[in-house]
Design an enzyme around this catalytic site. Sequence first.
Site, PDB file in Angstrom:
ATOM      1  N   CYS A   2       0.825  -1.198   0.000  1.00  6.52           N
ATOM      2  CA  CYS A   2       0.000   0.000   0.000  1.00  6.52           C
ATOM      3  C   CYS A   2       0.868   1.260   0.000  1.00  6.52           C
ATOM      4  CB  CYS A   2      -0.969   0.078   1.161  1.00  6.52           C
ATOM      5  SG  CYS A   2      -2.177  -1.221   1.164  1.00  6.52           S
ATOM      6  N   ARG A  27       4.350  -0.352  -4.547  1.00  7.59           N
ATOM      7  CA  ARG A  27       4.012  -0.877  -3.225  1.00  7.59           C
ATOM      8  C   ARG A  27       2.772  -1.765  -3.249  1.00  7.59           C
ATOM      9  NH1 ARG A  27       6.729   1.812   0.729  1.00  7.59           N
ATOM     10  NH2 ARG A  27       5.234   1.137   2.284  1.00  7.59           N
ATOM     11  N   TRP A  77      -2.345  -2.958  -1.814  1.00  4.32           N
ATOM     12  CA  TRP A  77      -2.020  -4.382  -1.878  1.00  4.32           C
ATOM     13  C   TRP A  77      -2.955  -5.024  -0.870  1.00  4.32           C
ATOM     14  CZ3 TRP A  77       0.129  -8.343   1.221  1.00  4.32           C
ATOM     15  CH2 TRP A  77       0.612  -9.446   0.519  1.00  4.32           C
ATOM     16  N   ASN A 103      -2.406   2.055   5.330  1.00  3.02           N
ATOM     17  CA  ASN A 103      -1.414   1.029   4.988  1.00  3.02           C
ATOM     18  C   ASN A 103      -1.147   0.247   6.259  1.00  3.02           C
ATOM     19  OD1 ASN A 103       0.794  -0.483   4.119  1.00  3.02           O
ATOM     20  ND2 ASN A 103       2.246   1.186   4.460  1.00  3.02           N
ATOM     21  N   GLY A 104      -1.318  -1.073   6.218  1.00  4.82           N
ATOM     22  CA  GLY A 104      -1.067  -1.900   7.407  1.00  4.82           C
ATOM     23  C   GLY A 104      -2.263  -2.766   7.718  1.00  4.82           C
ATOM     24  N   GLU A 488      18.469 -17.581  -6.212  1.00  9.29           N
ATOM     25  CA  GLU A 488      18.027 -16.235  -6.621  1.00  9.29           C
ATOM     26  C   GLU A 488      17.577 -16.246  -8.084  1.00  9.29           C
ATOM     27  OE1 GLU A 488      17.175 -13.654  -5.168  1.00  9.29           O
ATOM     28  OE2 GLU A 488      17.390 -11.985  -6.553  1.00  9.29           O
ATOM     29  N   LYS A 492      13.800 -15.216  -9.314  1.00  9.29           N
ATOM     30  CA  LYS A 492      13.536 -14.167 -10.312  1.00  9.29           C
ATOM     31  C   LYS A 492      12.607 -14.707 -11.394  1.00  9.29           C
ATOM     32  CE  LYS A 492      15.324 -10.708  -8.767  1.00  9.29           C
ATOM     33  NZ  LYS A 492      14.737 -11.219  -7.575  1.00  9.29           N
ATOM     34  N   GLU A 495       8.980 -15.227 -10.007  1.00  3.89           N
ATOM     35  CA  GLU A 495       8.185 -14.035  -9.732  1.00  3.89           C
ATOM     36  C   GLU A 495       7.897 -13.224 -10.994  1.00  3.89           C
ATOM     37  OE1 GLU A 495      10.062 -11.835  -6.546  1.00  3.89           O
ATOM     38  OE2 GLU A 495      12.006 -11.783  -7.532  1.00  3.89           O
ATOM     39  N   HIS A 511      20.405 -36.889  -5.449  1.00  2.68           N
ATOM     40  CA  HIS A 511      19.569 -37.398  -4.358  1.00  2.68           C
ATOM     41  C   HIS A 511      18.091 -37.151  -4.605  1.00  2.68           C
ATOM     42  CE1 HIS A 511      23.182 -38.278  -2.136  1.00  2.68           C
ATOM     43  NE2 HIS A 511      23.601 -37.021  -2.266  1.00  2.68           N
ATOM     44  N   LYS A 614       6.276  -4.729  -3.443  1.00  5.13           N
ATOM     45  CA  LYS A 614       7.706  -4.496  -3.204  1.00  5.13           C
ATOM     46  C   LYS A 614       8.064  -4.644  -1.729  1.00  5.13           C
ATOM     47  CE  LYS A 614      11.760  -2.853  -4.549  1.00  5.13           C
ATOM     48  NZ  LYS A 614      12.411  -4.039  -5.071  1.00  5.13           N
TER      49      LYS A 614
HETATM   50  C1  G6P Z   1       9.121  -8.766  -1.113  1.00  5.40           C
HETATM   51  C2  G6P Z   1       9.724  -8.378  -2.455  1.00  5.40           C
HETATM   52  C3  G6P Z   1      11.085  -9.040  -2.649  1.00  5.40           C
HETATM   53  C4  G6P Z   1      11.996  -8.719  -1.468  1.00  5.40           C
HETATM   54  C5  G6P Z   1      11.356  -9.114  -0.143  1.00  5.40           C
HETATM   55  C6  G6P Z   1      12.140  -8.579   1.044  1.00  5.40           C
HETATM   56  O1  G6P Z   1       8.730 -10.091  -1.121  1.00  5.40           O
HETATM   57  O2  G6P Z   1       8.862  -8.740  -3.506  1.00  5.40           O
HETATM   58  O3  G6P Z   1      11.688  -8.563  -3.841  1.00  5.40           O
HETATM   59  O4  G6P Z   1      13.212  -9.408  -1.631  1.00  5.40           O
HETATM   60  O5  G6P Z   1      10.043  -8.548  -0.045  1.00  5.40           O
HETATM   61  O6  G6P Z   1      12.056  -7.181   1.045  1.00  5.40           O
HETATM   62  P1  G6P Z   1      13.033  -6.244   1.843  1.00  5.40           P
HETATM   63  O7  G6P Z   1      12.509  -4.857   1.613  1.00  5.40           O
HETATM   64  O8  G6P Z   1      12.912  -6.652   3.286  1.00  5.40           O
HETATM   65  O9  G6P Z   1      14.412  -6.464   1.318  1.00  5.40           O
END
Ligand code: G6P
Length: 619
Positions: A2, A27, A77, A103-104, A488, A492, A495, A511, A614
């Site tokens: 949000c 956000r 969100w 937000n929250g 990682e 990527k 997502e 295994h 985000k």
């Molecule tokens: C969300 C984002 C990720 C990020 C994670 C941690 O899930 O989509 O891209 O890595 O939060 O966020 P932070 O702000 O704590 O690094």
Amino acid sequence: MCGIVGYVGHRPALDVVLDGLRRLEYRGYDSAGVAVLDGGGLAVERKAGRLANLEARLDEVGRDGFAGTSGMGHTRWATHGAPIDRNSHPHRDTAERLAVVHNGIIENFAALRAELEAAGVELTSDTDTETVAHLVGQAYAAGETAGDLPASLRAVCRRLEGAFTLVVTHADEPDQVVAARRSSPLVVGLGEGETFVASDVSAFIEHTREAVELGQDQVVVITREGYTVTDFDGEPAEVKPFTVDWDLSAAEKGGHEYFMLKEIEEQPTALADTLRGHFADGRITLDEQRLSDQELRDIDKVFVVACGSAYHSGLVAKYAIEHWTRLPVEVELASEFRYRDPVLDRATLVVAISQSGETADTLEAVRHARGQKARVLAVCNTNGAQIPRESDAVLYTHAGPEIGVASTKAFLAQVAANYLVGLALAQARGTKYPDEVAREFHALAAMPDAVRTVLERTEQIKALGRELSDAKAVLFLGRHVGYPVALEGALKLKELAYMHAEGFAAGELKHGPIALIEEGLPVVVVMPSPKGRAVLHSKLVSNISEIQARGARTIVIAEEGDETVRPFADELIEVPAVPTLLQPLVSTVPLQILAAEIARSRGYDVDKPRNLAKSVTVE
Ligand code: G6P
């Protein structure tokens, strides 16, 4: 999680708010809404889906009632209630004179809702936020706080449980916007004859770089002349003014189709900026260190806690910190950490890594750790965010604003910052001589150039991405520091391209995961250096030949000049030779480009993947 923005000034509030929302959309993008105070009235419009839907709706209904110079907006969100029109913010009280964005999560909202319903209030949404609109509306209408909007909001805040940032406007108060903060972020922007509040500075950076960070449990009133801040009891409260050290161009796409592509390219700068100033007079320094060297020497165990990509950066940190300091390091998902009773005491250092500094899981892990007397060191990309505020020491990454939801430059900056943490510990504990610390730092300082070299191969990697865009699944393999890189790379792809992707430790292949290999399955392999880790290199070559024999299409990320691996690579992506521990800084980059291009070819929005946000400020 949000984005919220409020404005009082001399420009048309609708334009300012919509521009702010555009920059906050990273956000959350489940719905958007605005409220503008205009000629004694309160005009509200809101719409499910992206901001573009709201703008289309405004065009449809006309912007006549929206000419005022104070107002607010929200990009959502969803947490409570599906992402549909009636659950979109702003929410209004029954009289439709007051509007709230939030937000929250209000944790006691069920009890508050029941109380309102018992009193005959008809709620029109499924959200926790609407309860606040009615409660503040009632407090403003009658009783002790009647006619006093800040006092009404304060009174309601004292009853709320959970994490929240709220912005409130009332049709009778066109010259002020009132906001409250508990845990979720809120900053004030100070312009000439205009004042802003927002979840982050990007919402108002085009108008001013002068900002004020609000603290916990504070209420701010913004007017054209400035702002006043109190705590929830109405007592004057302290805030932290700061000047933003980046400008609008840093928050814009700069000719790129997507922010993420721009952010991938910015990685050499992000690395250089993160390292800058942290090695002077032969010593590594952090940004804020409220821990003495003696306290760092007394540490006997390190926990790294983080989420998502930040967690993967923590997995890389483990190899470096253990190697350089001989301290045991455990890396844990922040959401798991405090629920399993980890053994913590004042000799434990918890490194909390978070780009936003507001991720609820990580924040709660920090609070738990401090409650157990552990020392907390934050690695964060957002100045003055809640996690660094609550930590004993802070090292800021200087990646600049990251708008793409999938982390790229912030991730690389986190990896670099984590190395600095390792070196700072090694220095304090004497497990590395000063000249060794200096050597490691200089190796790190050469990494921006190495990343630049990888970026020169962008077109080759993109072409491969287009070829892979029809794949059903992709596997990623790595060993040692290449293992977190594989994780990682898989994250990527999941997502961004909504593709089944898994990262495995290459040695674990035999295994179980080898059963997944079938004709044509793309498998990305992150090779260690043949010189740096010869034993691992030869084992990984065997792993590749095993999967190639079973029909996999091998895509190999390997050091330039690594001839041994060439016969086993259906596709070879070369990266420059760098010291073993620093390899993730170069080998992650092709995987970011690959995922972005696959997603793009599949027609997806690279910056705003479905269902994600985000920063996630709920547990
Ligand atoms: C969300 C984002 C990720 C990020 C994670 C941690 O899930 O989509 O891209 O890595 O939060 O966020 P932070 O702000 O704590 O690094």
